[in-house]
Design a protein around this motif. Sequence first.
Motif, PDB file in Angstrom:
ATOM      1  N   VAL A  99       0.852  -1.200   0.000  1.00  0.00           N
ATOM      2  CA  VAL A  99       0.000   0.000   0.000  1.00  0.00           C
ATOM      3  C   VAL A  99       0.887   1.249   0.000  1.00  0.00           C
ATOM      4  O   VAL A  99       0.704   2.173  -0.804  1.00  0.00           O
ATOM      5  CB  VAL A  99      -0.955  -0.003   1.223  1.00  0.00           C
ATOM      6  CG1 VAL A  99      -1.674   1.328   1.348  1.00  0.00           C
ATOM      7  CG2 VAL A  99      -1.966  -1.148   1.106  1.00  0.00           C
ATOM      8  N   VAL A 100       1.873   1.273   0.876  1.00  0.00           N
ATOM      9  CA  VAL A 100       2.787   2.425   0.939  1.00  0.00           C
ATOM     10  C   VAL A 100       3.529   2.590  -0.389  1.00  0.00           C
ATOM     11  O   VAL A 100       3.605   3.692  -0.947  1.00  0.00           O
ATOM     12  CB  VAL A 100       3.806   2.274   2.086  1.00  0.00           C
ATOM     13  CG1 VAL A 100       4.830   3.408   2.051  1.00  0.00           C
ATOM     14  CG2 VAL A 100       3.106   2.231   3.444  1.00  0.00           C
ATOM     15  N   GLY A 101       4.050   1.465  -0.906  1.00  0.00           N
ATOM     16  CA  GLY A 101       4.833   1.521  -2.147  1.00  0.00           C
ATOM     17  C   GLY A 101       4.026   2.072  -3.318  1.00  0.00           C
ATOM     18  O   GLY A 101       4.562   2.772  -4.183  1.00  0.00           O
ATOM     19  N   SER A 102       2.733   1.768  -3.335  1.00  0.00           N
ATOM     20  CA  SER A 102       1.885   2.269  -4.426  1.00  0.00           C
ATOM     21  C   SER A 102       1.776   3.791  -4.379  1.00  0.00           C
ATOM     22  O   SER A 102       1.802   4.461  -5.418  1.00  0.00           O
ATOM     23  CB  SER A 102       0.494   1.630  -4.347  1.00  0.00           C
ATOM     24  OG  SER A 102       0.620   0.225  -4.465  1.00  0.00           O
ATOM     25  N   PHE A 119      -4.733   7.973  -8.107  1.00  0.00           N
ATOM     26  CA  PHE A 119      -5.610   7.542  -7.016  1.00  0.00           C
ATOM     27  C   PHE A 119      -5.184   6.152  -6.550  1.00  0.00           C
ATOM     28  O   PHE A 119      -4.998   5.252  -7.370  1.00  0.00           O
ATOM     29  CB  PHE A 119      -7.076   7.512  -7.470  1.00  0.00           C
ATOM     30  CG  PHE A 119      -8.025   7.151  -6.361  1.00  0.00           C
ATOM     31  CD1 PHE A 119      -8.418   8.120  -5.436  1.00  0.00           C
ATOM     32  CD2 PHE A 119      -8.485   5.857  -6.202  1.00  0.00           C
ATOM     33  CE1 PHE A 119      -9.267   7.789  -4.381  1.00  0.00           C
ATOM     34  CE2 PHE A 119      -9.340   5.519  -5.149  1.00  0.00           C
ATOM     35  CZ  PHE A 119      -9.727   6.496  -4.239  1.00  0.00           C
ATOM     36  N   VAL A 120      -5.037   5.995  -5.250  1.00  0.00           N
ATOM     37  CA  VAL A 120      -4.656   4.697  -4.678  1.00  0.00           C
ATOM     38  C   VAL A 120      -5.724   4.264  -3.671  1.00  0.00           C
ATOM     39  O   VAL A 120      -5.794   4.807  -2.564  1.00  0.00           O
ATOM     40  CB  VAL A 120      -3.275   4.767  -3.978  1.00  0.00           C
ATOM     41  CG1 VAL A 120      -2.828   3.356  -3.565  1.00  0.00           C
ATOM     42  CG2 VAL A 120      -2.224   5.424  -4.856  1.00  0.00           C
ATOM     43  N   PRO A 121      -6.590   3.298  -4.076  1.00  0.00           N
ATOM     44  CA  PRO A 121      -7.583   2.809  -3.113  1.00  0.00           C
ATOM     45  C   PRO A 121      -6.848   2.081  -1.990  1.00  0.00           C
ATOM     46  O   PRO A 121      -5.678   1.753  -2.161  1.00  0.00           O
ATOM     47  CB  PRO A 121      -8.431   1.836  -3.944  1.00  0.00           C
ATOM     48  CG  PRO A 121      -7.523   1.364  -5.027  1.00  0.00           C
ATOM     49  CD  PRO A 121      -6.584   2.512  -5.321  1.00  0.00           C
ATOM     50  N   ILE A 122      -7.530   1.851  -0.878  1.00  0.00           N
ATOM     51  CA  ILE A 122      -6.970   1.120   0.278  1.00  0.00           C
ATOM     52  C   ILE A 122      -5.942   1.961   1.046  1.00  0.00           C
ATOM     53  O   ILE A 122      -5.856   1.879   2.268  1.00  0.00           O
ATOM     54  CB  ILE A 122      -6.338  -0.260  -0.096  1.00  0.00           C
ATOM     55  CG1 ILE A 122      -7.241  -1.022  -1.075  1.00  0.00           C
ATOM     56  CG2 ILE A 122      -6.061  -1.103   1.135  1.00  0.00           C
ATOM     57  CD1 ILE A 122      -8.669  -1.248  -0.600  1.00  0.00           C
ATOM     58  N   ALA A 123      -5.156   2.799   0.366  1.00  0.00           N
ATOM     59  CA  ALA A 123      -4.215   3.676   1.076  1.00  0.00           C
ATOM     60  C   ALA A 123      -4.988   4.759   1.856  1.00  0.00           C
ATOM     61  O   ALA A 123      -6.209   4.789   1.824  1.00  0.00           O
ATOM     62  CB  ALA A 123      -3.264   4.314   0.071  1.00  0.00           C
ATOM     63  N   GLY A 124      -4.235   5.627   2.545  1.00  0.00           N
ATOM     64  CA  GLY A 124      -4.873   6.637   3.390  1.00  0.00           C
ATOM     65  C   GLY A 124      -5.040   6.105   4.804  1.00  0.00           C
ATOM     66  O   GLY A 124      -6.015   6.384   5.488  1.00  0.00           O
TER      67      GLY A 124
END
Length: 316
Positions: A99-102, A119-124
């Motif tokens: 997740v971080v790497g994305s 946009f990166v889903p799941i991140a945040g």
Amino acid sequence: MQSSVHVYKGDEIARYGFGDPHPFGTDRHDVFHRELAAAGLDDGIHYAHPRRASVDELSLFHTADYIDRVSRMSKDGKGFLDDGDTPAVKGIFDAASDVVGSVLSAADKIMHRDIRRAFVPIAGLHHAARDRAGGFCVFNDCGVAAEYLREKHGLRRIAYVDIDAHHGDGMFYSFEDDPDLIFADIHEDGRHLYPGTGAESETGTGRARGTKLNIPMAPGAGDSEFREAWRRVEEYVRSAGPEFILFQCGADSLEGDPITHLCYTEAAHAEAATSLCRIADEHCEGRIIGVGGGGYNRRNVARAWTRVVQSFVAAG
Ligand SMILES: [Zn+2]
């Protein structure tokens, strides 16, 4: 430079979650991607592949002891990484690193001028602190990204804007005394919801005193209350002059979420995304990453995140 919005997709990030019956299940990624695929945005988006953050990259934000502890507990898959919200399921170290790497991959592409928005889903995962997990969040992707943008790309003034129902305590307290981390967070009043923080009076400490914006909302607040609060965020972020914007657009602030009490519609997320793209265009060559954040009503997750991507595409 491509005008398309890069949207991250892949099993690597989909498997970040804690299984049934935990509200943060591993189905959230697919629910969103199905809705996005049906939205007819194919000309405006490009699917990007996750990459894994290295331990060195995680160390830009997290302490070595904490990274070690997650690695160890992830092998056993027993117990909790915090006081009982975030189970140490097997493989969570790798999933959290993906997740971080994305988010770092998106940051690199934007800084290399390949694209302007992603946009990166799941991140945040905004509750993770430098030295501990919290509220379903293992590694704080936005925290790592802020440090990475500074360290690797020489930026300084990063804006973090958060409209998740929960206060982004992992970001706020990690940068509480840092005047160059521009922080604006609209969330349900901490007297009614985890993590209990984010009072209006919390404006930063030390050199950063008076520079951060926390806006608590009463339970039941809807789109009109959100718009009123958003005007303050807009004015604040614009006047702060960011070089990069990280937008945490948690869908748990929409009506019908099973664990919160706010009542926005997805129009709030769309309007906020459009407004931030405008500010990004004015101040920082359009540079913005949206990260999915929370959201435990699957329909709300799918709709809110899709509207954010639509707004990014429409902003050009
Ligand atoms: Zn949340």
